[in-house]
Design a protein around this motif. Sequence first.
Motif, PDB file in Angstrom:
ATOM      1  N   THR A   1      -7.567   2.878  10.044  1.00  0.00           N
ATOM      2  CA  THR A   1      -6.110   2.966  10.036  1.00  0.00           C
ATOM      3  C   THR A   1      -5.536   2.707   8.654  1.00  0.00           C
ATOM      4  O   THR A   1      -4.585   3.376   8.228  1.00  0.00           O
ATOM      5  N   ILE A   2      -6.069   1.739   7.925  1.00  0.00           N
ATOM      6  CA  ILE A   2      -5.492   1.339   6.638  1.00  0.00           C
ATOM      7  C   ILE A   2      -5.519   2.495   5.651  1.00  0.00           C
ATOM      8  O   ILE A   2      -4.498   2.856   5.048  1.00  0.00           O
ATOM      9  N   LYS A   3      -6.681   3.107   5.468  1.00  0.00           N
ATOM     10  CA  LYS A   3      -6.806   4.199   4.493  1.00  0.00           C
ATOM     11  C   LYS A   3      -5.990   5.413   4.913  1.00  0.00           C
ATOM     12  O   LYS A   3      -5.325   6.042   4.088  1.00  0.00           O
ATOM     13  N   ASN A   4      -6.036   5.742   6.195  1.00  0.00           N
ATOM     14  CA  ASN A   4      -5.313   6.932   6.650  1.00  0.00           C
ATOM     15  C   ASN A   4      -3.804   6.716   6.649  1.00  0.00           C
ATOM     16  O   ASN A   4      -3.038   7.658   6.417  1.00  0.00           O
ATOM     17  N   ASN A   5      -3.365   5.487   6.895  1.00  0.00           N
ATOM     18  CA  ASN A   5      -1.935   5.204   6.829  1.00  0.00           C
ATOM     19  C   ASN A   5      -1.434   5.321   5.386  1.00  0.00           C
ATOM     20  O   ASN A   5      -0.339   5.835   5.131  1.00  0.00           O
ATOM     21  N   ALA A   6      -2.241   4.850   4.443  1.00  0.00           N
ATOM     22  CA  ALA A   6      -1.874   5.003   3.033  1.00  0.00           C
ATOM     23  C   ALA A   6      -1.800   6.483   2.651  1.00  0.00           C
ATOM     24  O   ALA A   6      -0.886   6.913   1.926  1.00  0.00           O
ATOM     25  N   TRP A   7      -2.756   7.287   3.135  1.00  0.00           N
ATOM     26  CA  TRP A   7      -2.720   8.733   2.851  1.00  0.00           C
ATOM     27  C   TRP A   7      -1.468   9.359   3.455  1.00  0.00           C
ATOM     28  O   TRP A   7      -0.816  10.201   2.813  1.00  0.00           O
ATOM     29  N   LEU A   8      -1.120   8.997   4.700  1.00  0.00           N
ATOM     30  CA  LEU A   8       0.047   9.578   5.353  1.00  0.00           C
ATOM     31  C   LEU A   8       1.313   9.300   4.556  1.00  0.00           C
ATOM     32  O   LEU A   8       2.143  10.201   4.360  1.00  0.00           O
ATOM     33  N   HIS A   9       1.487   8.080   4.070  1.00  0.00           N
ATOM     34  CA  HIS A   9       2.676   7.757   3.282  1.00  0.00           C
ATOM     35  C   HIS A   9       2.686   8.525   1.959  1.00  0.00           C
ATOM     36  O   HIS A   9       3.738   8.964   1.500  1.00  0.00           O
ATOM     37  N   THR A  10       1.502   8.689   1.357  1.00  0.00           N
ATOM     38  CA  THR A  10       1.440   9.430   0.102  1.00  0.00           C
ATOM     39  C   THR A  10       1.785  10.899   0.324  1.00  0.00           C
ATOM     40  O   THR A  10       2.504  11.510  -0.470  1.00  0.00           O
ATOM     41  N   ARG A  11       1.293  11.479   1.418  1.00  0.00           N
ATOM     42  CA  ARG A  11       1.613  12.886   1.687  1.00  0.00           C
ATOM     43  C   ARG A  11       3.100  13.045   1.990  1.00  0.00           C
ATOM     44  O   ARG A  11       3.728  14.005   1.522  1.00  0.00           O
TER      45      ARG A  11
ATOM     46  N   PRO B   1       0.802  -1.228   0.000  1.00  0.00           N
ATOM     47  CA  PRO B   1       0.000   0.000   0.000  1.00  0.00           C
ATOM     48  C   PRO B   1       0.834   1.278   0.000  1.00  0.00           C
ATOM     49  O   PRO B   1       0.317   2.348  -0.336  1.00  0.00           O
ATOM     50  N   ASN B   2       2.112   1.175   0.364  1.00  0.00           N
ATOM     51  CA  ASN B   2       2.959   2.367   0.458  1.00  0.00           C
ATOM     52  C   ASN B   2       3.939   2.461  -0.705  1.00  0.00           C
ATOM     53  O   ASN B   2       5.017   3.056  -0.568  1.00  0.00           O
ATOM     54  N   ARG B   3       3.588   1.914  -1.853  1.00  0.00           N
ATOM     55  CA  ARG B   3       4.533   1.833  -2.973  1.00  0.00           C
ATOM     56  C   ARG B   3       4.907   3.217  -3.531  1.00  0.00           C
ATOM     57  O   ARG B   3       5.998   3.374  -4.068  1.00  0.00           O
ATOM     58  N   VAL B   4       4.013   4.191  -3.400  1.00  0.00           N
ATOM     59  CA  VAL B   4       4.365   5.539  -3.859  1.00  0.00           C
ATOM     60  C   VAL B   4       5.480   6.107  -2.974  1.00  0.00           C
ATOM     61  O   VAL B   4       6.453   6.669  -3.473  1.00  0.00           O
ATOM     62  N   PHE B   5       5.340   5.939  -1.669  1.00  0.00           N
ATOM     63  CA  PHE B   5       6.385   6.398  -0.754  1.00  0.00           C
ATOM     64  C   PHE B   5       7.693   5.642  -1.007  1.00  0.00           C
ATOM     65  O   PHE B   5       8.779   6.234  -0.995  1.00  0.00           O
TER      66      PHE B   5
END
Length: 483
Positions: A446-456, A78-82
């Motif tokens: 947590t899952i969706k917000n953790n993905a958003w945090l890594h993207t930001r 889920p954090n592949r962009v980061f």
Amino acid sequence: MFADMYPSANGRPSMPPQVLAAAITLQALHGLSDFETVQELRCDLRWKAACGLGLHDTAFDSSLLAYFRRRLARSARPNRVFEAVREVVRATGVLKGRHRRALDSTVLDDAVATQDTVTQLVSAVRAVIREVPGAGEVAAVQCTAHDYTDPGKPRIAWNDRQARADLVDALVGDALRLLGHLPDRQLGEKAANAVGLLALVAGQDVEPADDSDGRDGRWRITRGTAPDRIVSVVDPESRHVHKTRTRRQDGYKAHLAVEPETVIYTDVELTPGSGPEHHEANVACDLLADEAGPVDAFGDTAYSTGTARQALEQAGHTLFVKPVAQRPAVAGGFVLDDFRIDGLGGTATCPAGHTVPLSPDRGPGLARTANFGRHCTGCPLRESCTTSKTGKSLRIKPGYDLQREARRQAADPAWQNAYRRWRPPVERAVAWLVGHGNRRLRYRGTIKNNAWLHTRAAALNLRTLINLGLTHNGTTWQIRAAV
């Protein structure tokens, strides 16, 4: 990069995933809604160029962004962009030779309203009726405190204390009877979650009334707050968070590891706001797990537990973590470090020279005690040591030796200069993270917000790299030398 997210061979995605990935990265950077993001893609040439769209492309429907984020958050990476941006950081070599990492956390407000006990009970009962097959028929017979098909709150005199107490008792009774009469069958994921949530909500805020209230056998609002309390059934993972003694928020914790010279996020993680497993000290090792080698870790007292110090030191890191200050029992009197604690010998010696045995070591994580009671009688140092009538007693927590050594190191001027120089830049990283309205989260769980945090964090890292002169030489990424 996104092939695993689209395993079906029946055609291609309606929009290339790399375009959507670029769009959500820009969206996270600027803090825009899905509708606003699509409007930028349709009207701003800079956005079109950044996302690879042509001049006359009309972008796509905003719902496609939500669909893509859901696929990304539920994927194996889920954090592949980061991670992709982190590879760019490594390729530039901007962190080469920079072996310091500053750690911190900040509270992010949840995207839902905090619910009171009555609202949570009513909402949880409705969820069971909606998700569990056959629950509606059971509720029609067993649940009489409220019409759960009515979207509003129960109609009572809310300024009447007795009426509120009667309503809480009746709603808890409804919940318990509904749980006790549900059909005995295998439940799916949503139904099982609804039943579990109702059971939790029905017990977290209430307790049996005692005889002093004249309400024996009934339920009342508990006096106090349950640990790890759910604050809303709409987002069951959100929690009460006490960042300080006086500041309380509802939401999640964002944990950061930052290189203080460049203010590049080397790792981030989002967790529920409470619970010992989500404490800063327990997340610190995970934030530094991907480092190529040992680093100098800078952190405040939240990272100064004995367990965290031991784990970080075993990983080879050098700690510049502010130790917890000791509080004397008597103003200006002795503190724990004024006693000689011999853990191996199992003894403790007070400033007056009296030695007593420590309690047996009962296992990892458990404190040991020492009682000087009889030695305190007539002791000339008693007034500077304790106010207890039974004499001085000590409680030595696990990791005390590490804490004592940390306090000795923190008294060194060189240590203090390093801490003052390299710890504060993490506050700038926190300010960037929550700036432009990003203190409040936009998603639930947590899952969706953790993905958003890594993207930001990935978007902010890209912005930092561009400001440093990011360029591609045809082979790899590099930082353009300053003119």
